[in-house]
Design an enzyme around this catalytic site. Structure first.
Site, short mmCIF file in Angstrom:
data_model
loop_
_atom_site.label_atom_id
_atom_site.label_comp_id
_atom_site.label_asym_id
_atom_site.label_seq_id
_atom_site.Cartn_x
_atom_site.Cartn_y
_atom_site.Cartn_z
N HIS A 100 0.60 -1.26 0.35
CA HIS A 100 0.10 -0.02 -0.48
C HIS A 100 1.11 1.28 -0.31
O HIS A 100 0.30 2.32 -0.20
CB HIS A 100 -0.76 -0.33 0.60
CG HIS A 100 -1.81 -1.01 0.84
ND1 HIS A 100 -3.11 -0.77 2.32
CD2 HIS A 100 -1.74 -2.10 0.32
CE1 HIS A 100 -3.73 -1.56 1.46
NE2 HIS A 100 -3.25 -2.40 0.28
N ASP A 101 2.01 1.01 -0.01
CA ASP A 101 3.26 2.32 0.11
C ASP A 101 3.17 2.95 -0.90
O ASP A 101 3.34 3.64 -1.57
CB ASP A 101 4.29 2.12 1.52
CG ASP A 101 4.98 3.18 1.40
OD1 ASP A 101 4.53 4.41 1.55
OD2 ASP A 101 5.96 3.14 1.74
#
Length: 333
Positions: A100-101
């Site tokens: 998700h980063d």
């Protein structure tokens, strides 16, 4: 926008990136930085540069072997602190945190990516369930930073990336120990059947959130995840690719591995994927053979290489970030 964010914005505009949106930079020494700021040009070095917070007053006297030793020590410290703080069941959530980063990366604008911005994005719907794991990583960071001495602090981008790797290796090791039914110790299993997985560190953090709405929501279907990966970092997003080597950087074989990494019940999710897409079915057949062995070489090597590849997208890698003069090394290991 913070000072670091301003530098980042400038470097993204000026830097020449490779196809993965990855930039590797070497940090100038303090003397070069000060003189350059005064308008004096000292030699030539590639732009953009990143004035890191821990530049020594003298040029680093670090040989190749010392560099390798320092980086190995930092990786070992990270592995120790992460391993004791998380269980094997935490691995999918730490990998999801890392993905998700990085998955905020937008190829068209060259923004987002593996830059630690997720620490400002934990209230987003796709990240809410990951908040407890991020909070535990915060405690890990406090310990790591305290023990790094002059080499620190560790960047959030590196910590999140390494956490996914370390937790996944721990999970794999546990699965192998279980298969052997106690016939070998975990250490012996790791030594005999563990898959090497190097971690390249030096990622630079940003000081602001990446734009919202770029990654699938928490209720995304498997088909939606497949289509997202087919378009991710794809110079031709309309090309769907193929299992045999399509143009999509993250085709079905790769999305099969990435979705498997974040699945709570890997076997159930893999079975479901195989029923939805013939290329996923081909991937399952390929990797099931590997998973039946103790070494699981093909599955684990392909997964580790893929994770390393995607976790460089959109990152700025400062190759000297954690290096200090040999006399200053004081890692509290």
């Amino acid at each position: 926008m913070g000072a670091r964010a301003q530098v980042r914005s400038k470097t993204r505009a000026e830097a020449k990136k490779d196809g993965r949106g990855h930039v590797e930079i070497a940090v100038p020494r303090r003397r070069e930085t000060l003189l350059a700021g005064a308008g004096v040009l000292l030699g030539t070095y590639a732009k953009p540069t990143w004035a890191a917070s821990k530049l020594t007053s003298q040029p680093l006297s670090v040989g190749a072997s010392q560099k390798a030793a320092q980086i190995d020590a930092i990786n070992n410290l990270l592995s120790e602190c992460i391993t004791k703080s998380f269980e094997t069941t935490d691995a999918p959530y730490l990998v999801r945190l890392a993905l998700h980063d990085v998955l905020t990366y937008d190829r068209a604008t060259r923004t987002g990516g593996a830059n630690g911005s997720i620490r400002f994005e934990m209230d987003r719907p796709e990240n809410v369930k990951l908040k407890p794991y991020f909070d535990r990583l915060t405690k890990v960071k406090e310990e790591v930073d305290a023990r790094l001495g002059p080499s620190g602090p560790i960047s959030w981008a590196d910590l999140i990336y390494v956490a996914g790797k370390v937790a996944t290796r721990k999970k794999w090791l546990g699965e192998k120990v279980e298969k052997l039914q106690g016939k070998m110790s975990a250490e012996m299993v790791q030594q005999s059947y563990g898959t090497p997985w190097t971690a390249r560190i030096g990622r630079v953090d940003v000081d602001e959130a990446d734009p919202a709405g770029r990654i699938p929501g928490p209720d995304a279907t498997l088909e939606e995840l497949r289509d997202f990966y087919l378009k991710f970092d794809n110079p031709k997003p309309d090309d769907k690719g193929s299992f045999l080597g399509g143009k999509a950087p993250y085709n079905q074989r790769y999305s099969y591995l990435l979705i498997s990494l974040v699945a709570e019940d890997r076997e159930a999710v893999q079975q479901q994927m195989a029923s939805l897409d013939p290329e996923w079915a081909s991937a399952k057949e390929k990797y099931d053979i590997s998973l039946k062995t103790l070494t699981r070489t093909e599955y684990e090597i392909d997964t580790s290489r893929l994770y390393n590849k995607i976790m460089q997208v959109g990152s700025f890698l400062d190759v000297n970030r954690y290096l200090v003069d040999a006399a200053e090394v004081n890692l509290k290991l």
